[in-house]
Design an enzyme around this catalytic site. Sequence first.
Site, PDB file in Angstrom:
ATOM      1  CB  ILE A 237     -36.575  42.120  16.969  1.00 55.55           C
ATOM      2  CG1 ILE A 237     -37.788  43.397  16.884  1.00 55.55           C
ATOM      3  CG2 ILE A 237     -35.483  42.396  17.877  1.00 55.55           C
ATOM      4  CD1 ILE A 237     -38.373  43.522  18.300  1.00 55.55           C
ATOM      5  N   PRO A 238     -34.018  41.421  14.694  1.00 55.46           N
ATOM      6  CG  PRO A 238     -32.266  42.709  13.907  1.00 55.46           C
ATOM      7  CD  PRO A 238     -33.518  42.644  14.334  1.00 55.46           C
ATOM      8  CB  CYS A 239     -32.902  38.037  18.579  1.00 53.58           C
ATOM      9  SG  CYS A 239     -34.023  36.810  18.334  1.00 53.58           S
ATOM     10  CG  HIS A 240     -31.266  36.405  13.020  1.00 53.29           C
ATOM     11  ND1 HIS A 240     -32.319  37.244  13.045  1.00 53.29           N
ATOM     12  CD2 HIS A 240     -30.561  36.506  11.942  1.00 53.29           C
ATOM     13  CE1 HIS A 240     -32.042  37.953  11.709  1.00 53.29           C
ATOM     14  NE2 HIS A 240     -30.942  37.466  11.097  1.00 53.29           N
TER      15      HIS A 240
END
Length: 276
Positions: A237-240
């Site tokens: 999950i690309p919270c970056h």
Amino acid sequence: MTDYQRIAQAIEFINKNFKLQPDLDTVADAICLSPFHFQRLFKEWTGVSPKKFLQFVSLGHAKKLLMRQNSLADTSFETGLSGSSRLHDLFVSIEGMTPGEYKSGGENLKINYSFEDTPFGKVIIASTSKGICHLSFTENEEVDELIEKFPKATFTVKQDKLQEEALKIFHGNISDMKQIKLHLKGTPFQLKVWEALLRIPYGAASTYTSVAHAIQSPTAMRVVGSAIGANPVAYLIPCHRVIRSTGVIGDYHWGNTRKTALLGWENCKTEAALLV
């Protein structure tokens, strides 16, 4: 020292000195490598030269990423983009844990976990029979965070097929990947935010405000920020990809240097693919 640790040192130096636009020799000297060795290592790791990566780190380029995302917000959040930009939208799906699983601390869950080296450091990855439930960067092979989330679960040290498939996202050809299933402990609001993160294109960036609008909660930016920070599966999950509206990279649960590295790595690979 691992290759990522050497690259992280270089990124930290560039972050502190990007306004001076340091040349190859200066950065290499700062991390105690010869210019030749540093250039080769960096290009092997990112696919581009240190000079190209420096362009990403500078504030202006981060703002360009935001402009790219904002100009495509309507389509990217609703339908995704073609090609590699749809990576997460196509390959990752979320299933929330049942209320019973959520409240019981995983009493009836059997969880496998293992440790794996990635280009960005070691990770701990864990899975139930339904999907990946935890992925976190770790320095000392710690399991405390995992056990704290599921105090009543049964744990086995084992890398299963679900984990092997998910870890391919860090290595090799992503076109050969099967769909990654996530089995996550989260509130309905958190799940909604995490699903929105999956629709941020690969190699792009968005803002907390944009994510809040995407889930039709424009006044809930603080709660959205908390949900993003509570993401239990790093990178999948690309919270970056969520940065501040000013273009500043901002905080990251697993370290700002790693966040910069992840964004730069994706952006460089996206640009490299466009040149093929």
